[in-house]
Design a protein around this motif. Structure first.
Motif, mmCIF file in Angstrom:
data_model
loop_
_atom_site.group_PDB
_atom_site.id
_atom_site.type_symbol
_atom_site.label_atom_id
_atom_site.label_comp_id
_atom_site.label_asym_id
_atom_site.label_seq_id
_atom_site.Cartn_x
_atom_site.Cartn_y
_atom_site.Cartn_z
ATOM 1 N N THR A 77 -3.208 7.800 9.250
ATOM 2 C CA THR A 77 -1.978 7.636 9.857
ATOM 3 C C THR A 77 -1.727 6.890 11.318
ATOM 4 N N VAL A 78 -2.861 6.052 11.652
ATOM 5 C CA VAL A 78 -2.720 5.391 12.972
ATOM 6 C C VAL A 78 -1.671 4.581 12.992
ATOM 7 N N GLN A 79 -1.011 4.327 14.348
ATOM 8 C CA GLN A 79 0.212 3.503 14.298
ATOM 9 C C GLN A 79 -0.144 2.229 15.434
ATOM 10 N N SER A 80 -1.060 2.392 15.937
ATOM 11 C CA SER A 80 -1.622 1.289 16.916
ATOM 12 C C SER A 80 -3.257 0.584 16.549
ATOM 13 N N GLU A 81 -3.523 -0.462 16.925
ATOM 14 C CA GLU A 81 -4.729 -0.964 16.688
ATOM 15 C C GLU A 81 -5.705 -0.176 17.134
ATOM 16 N N ILE A 82 -6.983 -0.004 16.247
ATOM 17 C CA ILE A 82 -8.250 0.692 16.628
ATOM 18 C C ILE A 82 -9.172 -0.480 16.935
ATOM 19 N N ASN A 83 -9.773 -0.364 18.251
ATOM 20 C CA ASN A 83 -10.732 -1.111 18.611
ATOM 21 C C ASN A 83 -12.135 -0.505 19.106
ATOM 22 N N ASP A 84 -12.358 0.680 18.858
ATOM 23 C CA ASP A 84 -13.585 1.328 19.212
ATOM 24 C C ASP A 84 -14.211 1.696 17.970
ATOM 25 N N MET A 85 -13.918 1.464 16.910
ATOM 26 C CA MET A 85 -14.737 1.905 15.856
ATOM 27 C C MET A 85 -14.428 1.005 14.375
ATOM 28 N N ASP A 86 -15.367 0.757 13.446
ATOM 29 C CA ASP A 86 -15.446 0.054 12.508
ATOM 30 C C ASP A 86 -15.077 0.849 11.053
ATOM 31 N N TRP A 87 -14.431 0.182 10.139
ATOM 32 C CA TRP A 87 -14.073 0.964 9.082
ATOM 33 C C TRP A 87 -15.279 0.762 8.028
ATOM 34 N N GLU A 88 -16.354 1.397 8.142
ATOM 35 C CA GLU A 88 -17.520 0.700 7.542
ATOM 36 C C GLU A 88 -18.315 2.127 7.372
ATOM 37 N N SER A 89 -19.116 2.283 6.162
ATOM 38 C CA SER A 89 -19.965 3.574 5.722
ATOM 39 C C SER A 89 -21.106 2.980 5.576
ATOM 40 N N THR A 90 -22.258 3.375 6.544
ATOM 41 C CA THR A 90 -23.401 2.646 6.604
ATOM 42 C C THR A 90 -24.894 3.391 6.294
ATOM 43 N N LEU A 91 -25.807 3.117 5.964
ATOM 44 C CA LEU A 91 -27.072 3.931 5.580
ATOM 45 C C LEU A 91 -28.058 2.807 6.215
ATOM 46 N N PHE A 92 -28.945 2.987 7.149
ATOM 47 C CA PHE A 92 -30.172 2.130 7.416
ATOM 48 C C PHE A 92 -31.557 2.825 6.859
ATOM 49 N N PRO A 169 -5.293 -1.910 7.143
ATOM 50 C CA PRO A 169 -6.226 -3.099 7.352
ATOM 51 C C PRO A 169 -5.691 -4.136 8.379
ATOM 52 N N ASP A 170 -4.571 -4.028 8.726
ATOM 53 C CA ASP A 170 -3.892 -4.865 9.929
ATOM 54 C C ASP A 170 -4.157 -4.033 11.299
ATOM 55 N N LEU A 171 -4.597 -2.726 11.158
ATOM 56 C CA LEU A 171 -4.927 -1.945 12.542
ATOM 57 C C LEU A 171 -6.463 -1.716 12.717
ATOM 58 N N ILE A 172 -7.083 -1.501 11.617
ATOM 59 C CA ILE A 172 -8.513 -1.206 11.616
ATOM 60 C C ILE A 172 -9.515 -2.313 11.078
ATOM 61 N N LYS A 173 -10.396 -2.745 11.838
ATOM 62 C CA LYS A 173 -11.202 -4.022 11.098
ATOM 63 C C LYS A 173 -12.350 -3.257 10.428
ATOM 64 N N GLY A 174 -12.921 -3.914 9.342
ATOM 65 C CA GLY A 174 -14.352 -3.388 8.533
ATOM 66 C C GLY A 174 -15.254 -3.407 9.734
ATOM 67 N N LEU A 175 -15.637 -4.628 10.226
ATOM 68 C CA LEU A 175 -16.498 -4.829 11.124
ATOM 69 C C LEU A 175 -15.879 -5.727 12.117
ATOM 70 N N ARG A 176 -15.976 -5.210 13.591
ATOM 71 C CA ARG A 176 -15.541 -6.066 14.658
ATOM 72 C C ARG A 176 -16.184 -7.298 14.946
ATOM 73 N N ALA A 177 -15.526 -8.166 15.690
ATOM 74 C CA ALA A 177 -16.373 -9.503 16.018
ATOM 75 C C ALA A 177 -17.636 -9.009 16.916
ATOM 76 N N HIS A 178 -18.659 -9.631 16.145
ATOM 77 C CA HIS A 178 -20.262 -9.257 17.053
ATOM 78 C C HIS A 178 -20.956 -10.443 16.932
ATOM 79 N N THR A 179 -22.081 -10.482 17.338
ATOM 80 C CA THR A 179 -23.299 -11.327 16.933
ATOM 81 C C THR A 179 -24.476 -10.456 16.620
ATOM 82 N N ASP A 180 -25.391 -10.751 15.822
ATOM 83 C CA ASP A 180 -26.552 -10.102 15.238
ATOM 84 C C ASP A 180 -27.696 -10.381 16.365
#
Length: 224
Positions: A77-92, A169-180
């Motif tokens: 239900t967020v109304q503004s852009e989320i910049n501190d997390m990714d819409w990603e479920s991970t396992l390492f 999807p316009d407010l939460i990125k799957g994975l934010r811009a980054h380098t590896d």
């Protein structure tokens, strides 16, 4: 001008077109830091099994946890852009210097086995690629591999990422811009849903999914 992401046919390194393929790799490394490999030698059957079992593992063991996390943070239900997390479920999964796969409680035996097999093939391909980079740069064979081995052997693992459908999807990125970080990154991506983009000459280029391809990304350490 529209830029086309470089695609390299790995099988051409074993024939008369080797020099052309090596030049394409050199150009991709120098000007992109990324390229997509086809005919890389990893069996299609293994890749299909990895994809199928990864999706099954997510549904059985990770999907509910992700939904609970989304609900607890009120992300649907967020109304503004989320910049501190990714819409990603991970396992390492860590393979080297020491594996952590036996410590992960909900990995089924078949999935553990297929991911070990996949890791062996990826390590082999990564070492082949490092030697091709050595050849293109005029370094002795094995030089880059030796550098990344250090005193305790290389760090090598598999990050498994799932990107569930996102209601905003316009407010939460799957994975934010980054380098590896690291040396060389090999990515096996979903061939039906695109999402990966690369920043090149100040424009975002789509890395179009191709069935059974492996995307190669030169990490920050290798660039330095």
């Amino acid at each position: 001008m529209e830029l086309t992401f470089p695609v390299i046919d790995f099988s051409k390194l074993n024939g008369e077109e080797r020099a052309t393929a090596m030049e394409m790799i050199s150009d991709a490394c120098e000007n992109w830091g990324f390229f997509e490999l086809v005919n890389h030698g990893i069996s299609h059957e293994l890749l299909d099994t990895v994809e199928r079992q990864t999706k099954e593992h997510y549904r059985k063991c990770m999907e509910q946890r992700f939904k609970e996390m989304v609900a607890s943070k009120g992300l649907e239900t967020v109304q503004s852009e989320i910049n501190d997390m990714d819409w990603e479920s991970t396992l390492f999964l860590r393979h080297l210097p020491e594996s952590n796969m036996s410590e992960i409680p909900d990995l089924e035996q078949d999935y553990r086995k297929v991911m070990k097999e996949f890791a062996v093939e990826l390590e082999k391909l990564a070492e082949q690629l490092l030697d091709l980079l050595c050849e293109n740069m005029g370094l002795e064979p094995g030089y880059l591999k030796k550098v990344f081995y250090g005193s305790k052997g290389p760090n090598f693992g598999t990050k498994i990422s799932n990107y569930p459908p996102c209601p905003k999807p316009d407010l939460i990125k799957g994975l934010r811009a980054h380098t590896d970080a690291g040396g060389i990154i090999l990515l096996f991506q979903d061939d039906k849903v695109s999402g990966l983009q690369l920043l090149k000459d100040e424009q975002w280029i789509d890395v179009l999914p191709m069935k059974h391809s492996i995307v190669v990304n030169l990490g920050d350490q290798l660039e330095v």
